[in-house]
Design a protein around this motif. Structure first.
Motif, short mmCIF file in Angstrom:
data_model
loop_
_atom_site.label_atom_id
_atom_site.label_comp_id
_atom_site.label_asym_id
_atom_site.label_seq_id
_atom_site.Cartn_x
_atom_site.Cartn_y
_atom_site.Cartn_z
N THR A 98 0.83 -1.20 0.00
CA THR A 98 0.00 0.00 0.00
C THR A 98 0.87 1.26 0.00
O THR A 98 0.38 2.33 -0.34
N THR A 121 -1.29 4.00 -7.58
CA THR A 121 -2.26 3.42 -6.65
C THR A 121 -1.68 3.27 -5.25
O THR A 121 -2.30 2.63 -4.39
N LYS A 122 -0.53 3.86 -5.00
CA LYS A 122 0.15 3.68 -3.71
C LYS A 122 0.26 4.99 -2.95
O LYS A 122 0.18 6.07 -3.51
N ARG A 177 -2.24 10.81 -1.03
CA ARG A 177 -1.27 9.73 -1.30
C ARG A 177 0.16 10.14 -1.00
O ARG A 177 1.04 9.31 -0.88
#
Length: 120
Positions: A17, A51-52, A98
């Motif tokens: 993640t 996406t991290k 993010r």
């Protein structure tokens, strides 16, 4: 990541993640250019890992604008404040959550952490 049969890059990164990354930013002749290049490094790393959650480490040691001849001539606090303000003002609001943290390494070996509170 050591190569293992049946475990490639995708299998390694998918469950992660958070992915930290570094970038050497060098060659700038003005502080304004350095701030812009550091900011570009932040956005580039967020783009690399779409996406991290991303902590970014920026190495700013090799920049002529931080020297007066052979002697260091820099104001870390001012430079970090400029980079923090640029990040808070210009970073896409969708990317801000993010961006976990930003660290900047200076030629005097001081590592400064920008306050994530500033852009969230």
């Amino acid at each position: 990541m050591p190569g293992r049969p049946g475990r490639g890059r995708v299998a390694f990164y998918n469950p992660c993640t958070e992915v930290a990354d570094t970038l050497k930013v060098g060659g700038t002749k003005t502080i304004a250019d350095l701030v812009n290049r550091l900011y570009s490094g932040i956005t580039g790393k967020l783009g690399t890992y779409p996406t991290k959650h991303v902590p970014v480490f920026l190495d700013a040691c090799d920049n002529p604008c931080l020297y007066d001849g052979a002697a260091l001539n820099l104001n870390r606090a001012s430079l970090c404040a400029s980079l923090t303000a640029k990040t808070a003002q210009e970073l896409n609001p969708e990317l801000k959550p993010r961006l976990v943290s930003v660290f900047v390494l200076f030629p005097d070996w001081h590592l400064e952490q920008l306050s994530a509170h500033s852009w969230r």
